[in-house]
Design an enzyme around this catalytic site. Structure first.
Site, PDB file in Angstrom:
ATOM      1  N   ASP A   1       0.858  -1.180   0.000  1.00  0.00           N
ATOM      2  CA  ASP A   1       0.000   0.000   0.000  1.00  0.00           C
ATOM      3  C   ASP A   1       0.899   1.235   0.000  1.00  0.00           C
ATOM      4  O   ASP A   1       2.035   1.179   0.486  1.00  0.00           O
ATOM      5  CB  ASP A   1      -0.928   0.022   1.228  1.00  0.00           C
TER       6      ASP A   1
ATOM      7  N   ASP B   1       5.067   3.289  -3.735  1.00  0.00           N
ATOM      8  CA  ASP B   1       4.252   3.911  -4.772  1.00  0.00           C
ATOM      9  C   ASP B   1       4.476   3.161  -6.078  1.00  0.00           C
ATOM     10  O   ASP B   1       5.594   3.140  -6.613  1.00  0.00           O
ATOM     11  CB  ASP B   1       4.663   5.380  -4.921  1.00  0.00           C
ATOM     12  N   VAL B   2       3.420   2.549  -6.616  1.00  0.00           N
ATOM     13  CA  VAL B   2       3.573   1.723  -7.820  1.00  0.00           C
ATOM     14  C   VAL B   2       3.922   2.534  -9.057  1.00  0.00           C
ATOM     15  O   VAL B   2       4.326   1.966 -10.078  1.00  0.00           O
ATOM     16  CB  VAL B   2       2.299   0.889  -8.090  1.00  0.00           C
TER      17      VAL B   2
ATOM     18  N   ASN C   1      -3.717  -3.982  -8.148  1.00  0.00           N
ATOM     19  CA  ASN C   1      -4.962  -3.404  -7.644  1.00  0.00           C
ATOM     20  C   ASN C   1      -4.845  -1.919  -7.306  1.00  0.00           C
ATOM     21  O   ASN C   1      -5.857  -1.228  -7.204  1.00  0.00           O
ATOM     22  CB  ASN C   1      -5.393  -4.186  -6.398  1.00  0.00           C
TER      23      ASN C   1
ATOM     24  N   TYR D   1      -9.606   8.298 -15.595  1.00  0.00           N
ATOM     25  CA  TYR D   1      -9.846   6.973 -15.039  1.00  0.00           C
ATOM     26  C   TYR D   1     -10.234   5.992 -16.138  1.00  0.00           C
ATOM     27  O   TYR D   1      -9.696   4.878 -16.218  1.00  0.00           O
ATOM     28  CB  TYR D   1     -10.948   7.068 -13.982  1.00  0.00           C
TER      29      TYR D   1
ATOM     30  N   LYS E   1      -8.084   2.754 -17.421  1.00  0.00           N
ATOM     31  CA  LYS E   1      -8.638   1.405 -17.320  1.00  0.00           C
ATOM     32  C   LYS E   1      -8.736   0.742 -18.698  1.00  0.00           C
ATOM     33  O   LYS E   1      -8.489  -0.468 -18.833  1.00  0.00           O
ATOM     34  CB  LYS E   1     -10.001   1.445 -16.640  1.00  0.00           C
TER      35      LYS E   1
ATOM     36  N   THR F   1     -18.022  -0.599  -1.832  1.00  0.00           N
ATOM     37  CA  THR F   1     -16.827  -0.366  -1.028  1.00  0.00           C
ATOM     38  C   THR F   1     -17.051   0.890  -0.183  1.00  0.00           C
ATOM     39  O   THR F   1     -18.000   1.649  -0.411  1.00  0.00           O
ATOM     40  CB  THR F   1     -15.610  -0.150  -1.933  1.00  0.00           C
TER      41      THR F   1
END
Length: 266
Positions: free
Chosen positions: A36, A59-60, A86, A152, A156, A187
């Protein structure tokens, strides 16, 4: 125990869909490395799964963070059998002409570039091991046109094509690459948007053939299947988990809301 003795790295898993997936993987016998951006959240999540699991911050979207994260996971467990990309950041729901470039760039960096970076870093390890499974988080926003979800949706949609390309490129190495496209899932983030009046759950249910919003566990179970040997001949696909949302195209409601039906109560 479909994932017994497998090692899974799940990014952005301190909460939400990532944490639900981590819990399902642990239940199925996997040893899970929870990543995370906020390391404290990752540690708390891993602690909840038990001592057999681990936590890593990072941080990805940053190549150095990704390299360190993968190195640390391998140092702990010796291998990575499953990768779940994810990690993501929330959208703004702001009209495109009002969106700053920094917003666009951050969403592209985390969702799309992050998926690319972590995948290409883990893939050589999987190749040496003789195979593995990579699972990406697409979205109905990557399949359908959703106004004001510009960055976004573009990110995606890119993940959907990246899934196809890598599935084809890495198939000869025994690496399967697939994606799940969640529909509207309850969520904490979605519940907050509902409370703020940003999305209308009744309209969503009317548009969804099954008449429901999904639960995080619905996504997690799809992930378990795609990560397991039961999906050994599946690669390069995006699986919608959306109650039929993407399939429906008639100019009418998909589901008749009955306020007396507890399944469709808001």
């Amino acid at each position: 125990m479909q994932l017994r003795d497998k090692v899974a790295l799940i990014t952005g898993a301190g909460s939400g869909l990532g944490l639900a997936t981590a819990s399902a993987f642990a239940r199925e016998g996997a040893r899970v490395v929870i990543n995370d951006l906020h390391e404290a959240a990752a540690r708390e999540a891993a602690r909840g799964l038990g001592d057999a699991h681990a936590a890593l911050g990072g941080d990805v979207s940053k190549e150095s963070d990704v390299a360190a994260m993968v190195e640390a996971a391998v140092a702990r467990f010796g291998r990575i059998d499953i990768l779940v990309n994810n990690a993501g950041v929330a959208d703004s729901f702001v009209p495109t002409v009002e969106q700053p470039l920094s917003h666009w760039q951050r969403l592209i960096d985390v969702h799309l570039t992050g998926t690319y970076l972590v995948s290409k870093t883990v893939a050589p390890l999987m190749m040496r091991q003789g195979g593995g499974a990579i699972l990406n988080l697409n979205s109905i926003a990557g399949v359908l046109g959703l106004p004001v979800r510009t960055a976004y949706s573009a990110a995606k949609a890119g993940i959907g094509m990246l899934t196809r390309v890598l599935g084809c490129e890495w198939g000869p190495h025994g690496i399967r690459v697939n994606a799940v496209a969640p529909g509207y899932i309850l969520t904490p983030l979605t519940e907050g948007l509902i409370a703020a009046g940003r999305i209308d759950p009744t309209r969503i249910r009317r548009r969804t053939p099954m008449g429901l919003l999904g639960a995080p566990e619905d996504i997690a179970e799809a992930m378990v299947f795609l990560a397991s040997d039961r999906a050994r001949f599946i690669t390069g696909v995006t699986l919608p988990v959306d109650g039929g949302y993407c399939a429906f195209g008639a100019p009418s409601d998909a589901f008749a809301i009955d306020d007396l039906d507890p399944r469709t109560a808001a």
